[in-house]
Design a protein around this motif. Structure first.
Motif, PDB file in Angstrom:
ATOM      1  N   THR A 150       2.149   1.657  -3.400  1.00 43.93           N
ATOM      2  CA  THR A 150       1.103   2.173  -4.285  1.00 43.93           C
ATOM      3  C   THR A 150       1.008   3.688  -4.192  1.00 43.93           C
ATOM      4  OG1 THR A 150      -0.130   0.104  -4.030  1.00 43.93           O
ATOM      5  CG2 THR A 150      -1.341   2.002  -4.881  1.00 43.93           C
TER       6      THR A 150
ATOM      7  N   SER B 288      -2.805  -1.007  -9.537  1.00 41.63           N
ATOM      8  CA  SER B 288      -3.791  -0.368  -8.657  1.00 41.63           C
ATOM      9  C   SER B 288      -3.958   1.110  -8.997  1.00 41.63           C
ATOM     10  CB  SER B 288      -3.383  -0.536  -7.192  1.00 41.63           C
ATOM     11  OG  SER B 288      -3.288  -1.903  -6.834  1.00 41.63           O
TER      12      SER B 288
ATOM     13  N   THR C 126       0.826  -1.202   0.000  1.00 45.81           N
ATOM     14  CA  THR C 126       0.000   0.000   0.000  1.00 45.81           C
ATOM     15  C   THR C 126       0.865   1.258   0.000  1.00 45.81           C
ATOM     16  OG1 THR C 126      -1.664  -1.233   1.255  1.00 45.81           O
ATOM     17  CG2 THR C 126      -1.912   1.157   1.158  1.00 45.81           C
TER      18      THR C 126
ATOM     19  N   ALA D 113       1.495  -2.529  -7.669  1.00 42.13           N
ATOM     20  CA  ALA D 113       1.170  -1.167  -7.245  1.00 42.13           C
ATOM     21  C   ALA D 113       0.759  -0.302  -8.430  1.00 42.13           C
ATOM     22  CB  ALA D 113       2.370  -0.553  -6.523  1.00 42.13           C
TER      23      ALA D 113
END
Length: 393
Positions: free
Chosen positions: A202, A363, A199, A360
């Motif tokens: 990302t 996304s 995350t 990543a």
């Protein structure tokens, strides 16, 4: 009196009197013939009071969630030049409003999303793979420590099994539950760690893609300047997202998958929209709403590709560490040595350097695609990139 030859009445003789009546139009066939009407030679100027089609009609109602750009007017018509415009079929453009960067400015399909991630890695290899290497090193180091932690119980369980019939039932139960309990803790910790680092990555990739999609130069300093003011909220988003999705998957599959999908776009929403901790989750849920299965399919496909690619890269390191010997001899419990764990960690670093940024980037592109589909972000991106949209005629 002398007759001058003029008509009686002097200068007023030309003015008709009531007795003379009004001048009559020449009868047909007499006098100067009339020219026939030439409709083809009539000017193209429209009659007075003519208005362009739909000029007074209300503009089309946009779909829910659609947001026009500041200079976009759906009711704008080209200026009237005195000639009727000739209609032409609009030319289809595979890039929509253009492709100034790594993706086309139009709603994307799955192939476009995957190709955009690979193109971004190829064009900005040093930056993206550098970030991936740092994240992979952190992940491998923490995983090594976690695996080293369970070696004590695993070795104790192996020694208990070697006792055979001499081992008591209490010793076997204690070794079994103790070992599997530690394995479960390590599994949760590894999943939580990988989701957290992914995350954060990302969010970093969102800063990179924010300029790469416009075809502009991007460096680590530029990307870091975008992320640094929102670093603490990004870490908070990553921790909450990793914790809730991991616990949801461990306790019950469905709630974990729902949380994993609906909040998958929180990190790019936080960085690119300069939002807050709460608005990032709200924006992610709003963008995913109505496209849950599509977003789920893209994310799962990216995870499958990442896992397949990582396993291929780690295969030589797995052979070297002797882990595969356990597959061919399942009755024997082999405790990996420190060297074996280090070799496996090296393979994890090499694979994660490419695999982590790929997931990543997928996304982030899904986030951009959802905004182009729902909010017309392709128009804003085209305007920011200086791309002239194609004209209908």
């Amino acid at each position: 009196m002398t007759d001058t030859g003029g008509a009686p009445g002097g200068e007023g003789a030309d003015t008709p009197t009531p007795s003379q009546g009004t001048p009559q139009a020449p009868a047909p066939g007499s006098g100067e013939p009339q020219r026939p009407e030439d409709h083809a030679a009539s000017p193209a100027t429209p009659p007075r009071g003519w208005q362009a089609p739909d000029a007074q009609a209300a503009p089309p109602t946009p779909p829910p969630g659609w947001q026009h750009g500041p200079a976009y007017r759906p009711d704008a018509l080209p200026p009237f030049t005195g000639q009727q415009p000739q209609f032409q079929q609009p030319r289809w453009n595979p890039h929509g409003l253009g492709k100034p960067g790594v993706i086309a400015l139009r709603p994307l399909n799955i192939g476009d999303i995957l190709d955009g991630a690979i193109t971004a890695i190829r064009r900005h290899a040093l930056l993206i793979l550098g970030i991936g290497a740092v994240v992979a090193v952190l992940s491998a180091a923490i995983t090594f420590v976690l695996q080293k932690y369970i070696l004590t119980d695993l070795a104790g369980f192996a020694s208990t099994v070697d006792l055979g019939p001499a081992a008591t039932e209490e010793e076997l139960r204690s070794a079994l539950f103790g070992t599997f309990g530690d394995l479960f803790i390590v599994l949760i910790s590894s999943t939580l760690l990988s989701t957290f680092l992914l995350t954060v990555t990302t969010g970093l990739m969102a800063a990179v893609m924010g300029r790469a999609v416009l075809g502009r130069e991007v460096t680590f300093g530029i990307a870091w300047s975008e992320v640094q003011p929102r670093l603490l909220p990004l870490l908070g988003v990553a921790f909450v997202y990793a914790l809730l999705s991991t616990i949801g998957v461990m306790l019950c599959i469905i709630p974990g998958v729902i949380a994993w999908v609906f909040w998958a776009l929180a990190a790019p929403a936080l960085v690119l929209e300069r939002g807050t901790f709460r608005t990032a989750f709200a924006r992610s849920a709003k963008l995913v709403s109505g496209a849950f299965w599509r977003v789920l399919g893209v994310l799962v496909l990216a995870q499958i590709i990442e896992s397949f690619f990582a396993n291929i890269i780690q295969l030589p390191f797995t052979f070297g560490s002797g882990t595969l010997s356990q597959i061919f001899n399942p009755g024997k419990i082999a405790v990996p040595s420190t060297g074996d764990l280090l070799l496996a960690s090296a393979g994890q670093i090499v694979a994660g350097t490419i695999a982590i940024p790929f997931v990543a980037l997928v996304s982030v592109i899904v986030y951009l695609d959802q905004r182009m589909r729902r909010e017309g972000m392709d128009i804003e991106l085209a305007r920011a990139a200086g791309v002239q949209p194609p004209q209908a005629w």
